[in-house]
Scaffold this active site. Structure first.
Site, PDB file in Angstrom:
ATOM      1  N   HIS A 122       0.815  -1.223   0.000  1.00 42.41           N
ATOM      2  CA  HIS A 122       0.000   0.000   0.000  1.00 42.41           C
ATOM      3  C   HIS A 122       0.850   1.275   0.000  1.00 42.41           C
ATOM      4  O   HIS A 122       0.298   2.368  -0.185  1.00 42.41           O
ATOM      5  CB  HIS A 122      -0.928   0.031   1.211  1.00 42.41           C
ATOM      6  CG  HIS A 122      -1.987  -1.011   1.200  1.00 42.41           C
ATOM      7  ND1 HIS A 122      -2.834  -1.212   0.120  1.00 42.41           N
ATOM      8  CD2 HIS A 122      -2.348  -1.943   2.134  1.00 42.41           C
ATOM      9  CE1 HIS A 122      -3.664  -2.206   0.399  1.00 42.41           C
ATOM     10  NE2 HIS A 122      -3.387  -2.668   1.605  1.00 42.41           N
ATOM     11  N   ASP A 159      -2.799 -10.794  -2.285  1.00 40.06           N
ATOM     12  CA  ASP A 159      -3.378 -10.278  -1.058  1.00 40.06           C
ATOM     13  C   ASP A 159      -4.843  -9.911  -1.311  1.00 40.06           C
ATOM     14  O   ASP A 159      -5.216  -9.528  -2.425  1.00 40.06           O
ATOM     15  CB  ASP A 159      -2.603  -9.033  -0.613  1.00 40.06           C
ATOM     16  CG  ASP A 159      -2.944  -8.564   0.779  1.00 40.06           C
ATOM     17  OD1 ASP A 159      -2.181  -8.861   1.716  1.00 40.06           O
ATOM     18  OD2 ASP A 159      -3.979  -7.874   0.946  1.00 40.06           O
ATOM     19  N   HIS A 161      -6.398  -7.358  -0.401  1.00 38.31           N
ATOM     20  CA  HIS A 161      -6.494  -5.933  -0.696  1.00 38.31           C
ATOM     21  C   HIS A 161      -5.698  -5.600  -1.956  1.00 38.31           C
ATOM     22  O   HIS A 161      -4.639  -6.179  -2.196  1.00 38.31           O
ATOM     23  CB  HIS A 161      -5.945  -5.104   0.463  1.00 38.31           C
ATOM     24  CG  HIS A 161      -6.591  -5.384   1.777  1.00 38.31           C
ATOM     25  ND1 HIS A 161      -6.066  -6.291   2.671  1.00 38.31           N
ATOM     26  CD2 HIS A 161      -7.725  -4.896   2.336  1.00 38.31           C
ATOM     27  CE1 HIS A 161      -6.843  -6.338   3.746  1.00 38.31           C
ATOM     28  NE2 HIS A 161      -7.860  -5.510   3.559  1.00 38.31           N
ATOM     29  N   ASP A 246      -4.721 -12.979   3.571  1.00 41.21           N
ATOM     30  CA  ASP A 246      -5.939 -12.479   4.184  1.00 41.21           C
ATOM     31  C   ASP A 246      -7.188 -12.706   3.334  1.00 41.21           C
ATOM     32  O   ASP A 246      -8.278 -12.256   3.700  1.00 41.21           O
ATOM     33  CB  ASP A 246      -5.808 -10.999   4.551  1.00 41.21           C
ATOM     34  CG  ASP A 246      -5.043 -10.192   3.529  1.00 41.21           C
ATOM     35  OD1 ASP A 246      -4.742 -10.717   2.442  1.00 41.21           O
ATOM     36  OD2 ASP A 246      -4.738  -9.022   3.807  1.00 41.21           O
TER      37      ASP A 246
END
Length: 337
Positions: A122, A159, A161, A246
């Site tokens: 990120h 991931d 995200h 995740d």
């Protein structure tokens, strides 16, 4: 597998109720204790100048000063302490080690996996966010390109995200391909189908935003039927996997339905992609916030390289996933199977 590991990464203290804690690395180590063929390797931290190859100089200096002053909340989600500076450089250095080691020929049972924290995907050019300070996979990709180890690098992010930072850093670059499969609408709200790159980077960004509840069959189909043909066109020298865990069905902060076996399926699929493209392969840890599911996921990646064959998905493929992949292939000028 060879796991890059540095005790310094444990010193990044995010507080008692933060999901990204040092216990994540401890759980991974515990889960690997009884696995055959596990090797741990330390690596030098990245230098400030190497991090500045993908991040704004003033931003890197700001992080250094923020940590030196004792840290605190950079934003509501992203926390630092004094030791975070060294941990972030160590985490980036482990990713550099993984990329270099893969390009030097380590593969099969010696495939490298960087177990660093804080995570990185990120972190954008000039800011920290989403638990991330320095973009580890981006630092690794840029390092091996500048060192001449690779001309073209692909980063595949599984991931849950979207890795907005990695995408942004390379969005107008033709030598780095970024691909992500993620939960649609989840933080940070980026990664739409029509985000495919610009300028020299046109058609070097591939986003597959899956509906909440997607599982093993959907992820497998995106990688094999969608990413596979597109990656063949790019022809990378190195494939870096931004490996978050995740999307697991029992992870506390997502709504996806990937099983532990699903990570074996994903591992086998990306290994096949690397082999088909004659590309080196390296893994870099990103998210995963259920300690049991995280440790099981990493152990499953290792066991897949150690010879364990993954089982086929139990659930059916969602027709929406098929339609999305057809749309993606059309955007990249490729025919669906």
């Amino acid at each position: 597998m060879k796991f890059g590991y540095n005790e310094t990464c444990l010193d990044h203290d995010t507080g008692p109720r933060h999901p990204e804690t040092a216990d994540r690395l401890r759980a991974i180590r515990e889960g690997l204790k009884k696995r055959h063929g596990v090797e741990y390797v330390d690596a030098d931290p990245a230098t400030e100048s190497e991090v500045m190859r993908v991040h704004e100089d003033d931003y890197v200096q700001e992080v250094k000063e923020f940590c030196a002053s004792g840290g605190g909340n950079w934003d509501p989600d992203t926390v630092a302490c004094e030791e975070t500076w060294d941990a972030a450089l160590a985490s980036a250095g482990l990713s550099q080690w993984a990329a270099r080691t893969a390009l030097d020929g380590d593969d099969g049972r010696n495939t490298p996996f960087a177990l660093g924290r804080p995570p990185g995907h990120h972190a954008v050019f000039d800011d920290a966010m989403g638990f991330c300070y320095f973009n580890n996979a981006a630092v690794a990709a840029q390092t091996v390109i500048e060192e001449g180890g690779a001309e073209r690098v692909a980063i595949f992010d599984w991931d849950v995200h979207h890795g907005n930072g990695t995408q942004d850093i390379f969005y107008d670059r033709g030598d780095v391909f970024y691909a992500s499969v993620h939960e649609d609408g989840l933080y940070p709200g980026t990664g739409e189908l029509d985000e495919t790159g610009e300028g020299d980077g046109e058609l070097t960004t591939f986003n597959a935003p899956l509906s909440a509840g997607s599982g093993d069959a959907d992820y497998q189909y995106v990688v094999e039927s969608g990413l596979g043909p597109v990656l063949d066109e790019f022809d990378p020298d190195l494939l870096i996997v931004s490996a978050g865990f995740d999307a697991h069905r029992y992870d506390p902060i997502s709504r996806m339905r990937v099983s532990t076996e699903g990570y074996a399926i994903l591992t086998d699929a990306v290994r096949t992609l690397a082999e088909e493209n004659d590309a080196a392969l390296a893994f870099v840890l990103e998210g995963g916030y259920g300690l049991d599911t995280l440790s099981e996921g990493v152990a499953t990646v290792h066991e897949t390289f150690d010879g364990r064959r993954p089982m086929d998905p139990e659930e059916d493929l969602d027709e929406e996933t098929v339609e999305m992949v057809d749309d993606l292939l059309d955007r990249f000028g490729l025919d669906s199977a």
